[in-house]
Design a protein around this motif. Structure first.
Motif, short mmCIF file in Angstrom:
data_model
loop_
_atom_site.label_atom_id
_atom_site.label_comp_id
_atom_site.label_asym_id
_atom_site.label_seq_id
_atom_site.Cartn_x
_atom_site.Cartn_y
_atom_site.Cartn_z
N ALA A 46 -16.99 -26.25 -21.62
CA ALA A 46 -18.06 -27.00 -22.28
C ALA A 46 -17.60 -28.30 -22.92
N ALA A 47 -16.33 -28.64 -22.81
CA ALA A 47 -15.84 -29.88 -23.43
C ALA A 47 -15.09 -30.73 -22.42
N ILE A 48 -13.92 -30.27 -21.98
CA ILE A 48 -13.12 -31.07 -21.06
C ILE A 48 -13.83 -31.26 -19.73
N TYR A 49 -14.29 -30.16 -19.14
CA TYR A 49 -14.87 -30.23 -17.80
C TYR A 49 -16.13 -31.10 -17.73
N PRO A 50 -17.15 -30.87 -18.55
CA PRO A 50 -18.34 -31.72 -18.42
C PRO A 50 -18.08 -33.18 -18.74
N ALA A 51 -17.13 -33.45 -19.63
CA ALA A 51 -16.82 -34.85 -19.95
C ALA A 51 -16.23 -35.56 -18.74
N ILE A 52 -15.19 -34.98 -18.13
CA ILE A 52 -14.56 -35.62 -16.97
C ILE A 52 -15.51 -35.62 -15.78
N ALA A 53 -16.25 -34.49 -15.59
CA ALA A 53 -17.14 -34.39 -14.44
C ALA A 53 -18.29 -35.40 -14.55
N ALA A 54 -18.83 -35.59 -15.74
CA ALA A 54 -19.92 -36.57 -15.91
C ALA A 54 -19.42 -37.98 -15.61
N ILE A 55 -18.23 -38.30 -16.08
CA ILE A 55 -17.65 -39.62 -15.80
C ILE A 55 -17.36 -39.76 -14.31
N PHE A 56 -16.91 -38.67 -13.67
CA PHE A 56 -16.68 -38.68 -12.22
C PHE A 56 -17.97 -39.02 -11.48
N VAL A 57 -19.06 -38.34 -11.83
CA VAL A 57 -20.34 -38.57 -11.16
C VAL A 57 -20.80 -40.02 -11.36
N ALA A 58 -20.66 -40.52 -12.59
CA ALA A 58 -21.06 -41.90 -12.86
C ALA A 58 -20.24 -42.89 -12.02
N GLN A 59 -18.93 -42.67 -11.94
CA GLN A 59 -18.08 -43.56 -11.16
C GLN A 59 -18.38 -43.45 -9.67
N PHE A 60 -18.65 -42.23 -9.19
CA PHE A 60 -18.91 -42.02 -7.77
C PHE A 60 -20.18 -42.75 -7.34
N PHE A 61 -21.20 -42.73 -8.20
CA PHE A 61 -22.46 -43.40 -7.89
C PHE A 61 -22.50 -44.83 -8.43
N ASP A 62 -21.34 -45.30 -8.93
CA ASP A 62 -21.21 -46.67 -9.44
C ASP A 62 -22.22 -46.97 -10.54
N ILE A 63 -22.27 -46.05 -11.52
CA ILE A 63 -23.16 -46.20 -12.68
C ILE A 63 -22.30 -46.45 -13.91
N GLN A 64 -22.61 -47.50 -14.64
CA GLN A 64 -21.86 -47.84 -15.84
C GLN A 64 -22.43 -47.09 -17.04
N LEU A 65 -21.58 -46.36 -17.76
CA LEU A 65 -22.00 -45.66 -18.96
C LEU A 65 -21.80 -46.55 -20.18
N ASN A 66 -22.69 -46.44 -21.15
CA ASN A 66 -22.55 -47.22 -22.38
C ASN A 66 -22.05 -46.32 -23.52
#
Length: 479
Positions: A338-358
């Motif tokens: 609930a901490a390490i995995y969703p954080a890295i996975a969410a950033i992975f998904v954003a990078q894969f779809f070329d979405i910039q997070l704020n």
């Protein structure tokens, strides 16, 4: 509060070879090696995820049967453990303070873990390094805050769900029974609180619940004893099913996850242990049996009896507090899932779809991880937690399908970290509150962690093991 009762240490007459062969850690490692070897053999003989052979089917049956055994005990274990843990608060001085400290440290360690996950996601850029051939897919389950809140409302006393499907070719109807673990937790918590409020009239019920919990834990010990067999099947089947191609395509992502898990369990946790004046070596030697089982079973709930045992008998946390804090942690304390995995996975998904997070979205990752841990409910997998995070951030849920191929392999490490944290926090709180048995914490770690024994003395202070000549006395270090 009284310290943990200890029995006299029985002499260990086993020879070096027998000690090695009966070591749970050695058995697990041997099973891992044999599982990989037999899995690769099955692949070389033509087996794959879509083309099973007799050998691969046997491996899959062994592994899935072991997981089924663990899951069968989950619901009664959760219900009795939570009711018993809440009722045990009546025996603990400063119960409200201990509960508050426990929740606070759950949040502190989760905050540290999710911060590490975000940093690693930004530095390693796993989404930008993903291999070729990955295709987005629909997640098999979706988590949202609304569904999470609705899921807390019990549909029935057991949190029971029945799903039916019709085979379009044969017209046959197939039904499957499942349990909503969140609802079971809610029902158990309400029953436990109500039993406390009922006072003396509820004593027979609480005594029965505690007795039933002991029986369920003993059944789980029998399941735990065959964990090496289950490990052999699970690892072998994973090698056949996923192969090396999918694993290498997500190598950077898997590496980031395991690096984050390693930093938490081997850097953050030791710093917290040392900062409280405790031995790092003793912490790891004490908690390691539960960490190993968590790695294999991929279930914090399935590992709960052993986690509670090592927390109480190896780390010196008093029984009354451990029986509350550890079950609570097994359902809500998830630094890996609930901490390490969703954080890295969410950033992975954003990078894969070329979405910039704020910045706001990064803060939302932290909030979801610290607050939403209960969404994982101690069961295998963290897909619900990931979809909850993606939904909160507004990221495409199709990205979850990218990561499903290697989720079981990642889940092993995630659960191991979860279990280590579930034992760490009660130890820290007990030390801060001056109730930790430091003599027991610093005692040598000897003996078999799964030896049959009677957990405690009865009211007449007669050693129950002495009354049963067939029972095996367990060493002082794990009593």
């Amino acid at each position: 509060m009284s310290s943990t009762t200890r029995a006299e240490k029985a002499p260990d007459t086993r020879g070096p070879a027998r000690k090695l062969l009966t070591s749970f850690g050695f058995q697990i490692l041997l099973s891992l090696v044999l599982g990989v070897a037999v899995g690769l053999l099955a692949v070389s003989l033509g087996a794959s995820g879509t083309n099973p052979t007799g050998l691969s089917a046997t491996l899959d049956t062994i592994g899935s049967s072991y997981v089924t055994l663990l899951r069968a005990a989950v619901v009664p274990l959760i219900f009795t453990a939570i009711v018993a843990s809440i009722s045990n608060l009546r025996r603990v001085q400063n119960a409200a303070r201990l509960a508050g400290q426990t929740l606070l440290w759950f949040a502190i360690t989760a905050f540290i873990a999710v911060t590490i996950g975000i940093v690693l996601g930004l530095v390693i850029q796993p989404g930008s390094r993903a291999g070729e051939g990955l295709e987005p897919g629909e997640p098999y389950t979706v988590g949202t805050w609304w569904n999470f809140l609705l899921g807390l409302i019990p549909q029935n006393f057991l949190g029971l769900n029945v799903n039916s499907s019709v085979n379009p070719e044969t017209g046959a109807v197939a039904s499957s029974v499942g349990f909503n673990i969140l609802q079971v937790i809610v029902v158990a918590a309400v029953v436990g609180i109500a039993a406390l409020k009922a006072g003396k009239k509820a004593e027979p019920f609480l005594a029965f619940t505690e007795s039933l919990l002991k029986i369920i834990q003993r059944v789980l010990w029998w399941i735990i004893r065959i964990a090496p067999i289950g490990t052999f099947g699970l690892i072998g089947a994973a090698v056949v099913k996923y192969g090396w191609d999918k694993l290498t395509a997500l190598a950077w992502f898997a590496g980031a996850i395991y690096l984050g898990l390693a930093l938490v369990i081997f850097v953050v946790y030791p710093i917290l242990v040392k900062s409280h004046g405790l031995s790092i070596k003793q912490y790891f030697s004490g908690v390691w049996p539960a960490v190993q089982l968590g790695f294999v079973s991929r279930s914090s709930i399935g590992t709960l009896p052993l986690t509670e045992r090592v927390t109480e008998r190896n780390l010196g946390v008093p029984r009354g507090y451990a029986s509350f804090a550890v079950p609570l942690g097994a359902t809500t304390k998830m630094d890996g899932c609930a901490a390490i995995y969703p954080a890295i996975a969410a950033i992975f998904v954003a990078q894969f779809f070329d979405i910039q997070l704020n910045l706001v979205q990064y803060l939302l990752i932290v909030i979801v991880s610290v607050v939403g841990s209960a969404a994982t409910a101690g069961t295998t997998g963290a897909i619900v937690m990931l979809t909850l995070t993606l939904s909160t951030l507004g990221l495409p849920l199709e990205g979850v399908g990218l990561l499903l191929a290697i989720d079981p392999i990642l889940d092993m490490g995630r659960t191991a970290v979860n279990v280590a944290g579930q034992a760490l926090v009660p130890t820290i709180v007990a030390k801060r509150e001056g109730i930790l048995d430091e003599e027991l914490y610093n005692a040598p770690r000897n003996g078999l962690p799964f030896a049959d024994d009677t957990d405690e003395f009865d009211d007449t202070s007669v050693d129950a093991d002495a009354a049963d000549p067939d029972a095996t006395k367990e060493p002082a270090s794990i009593r």
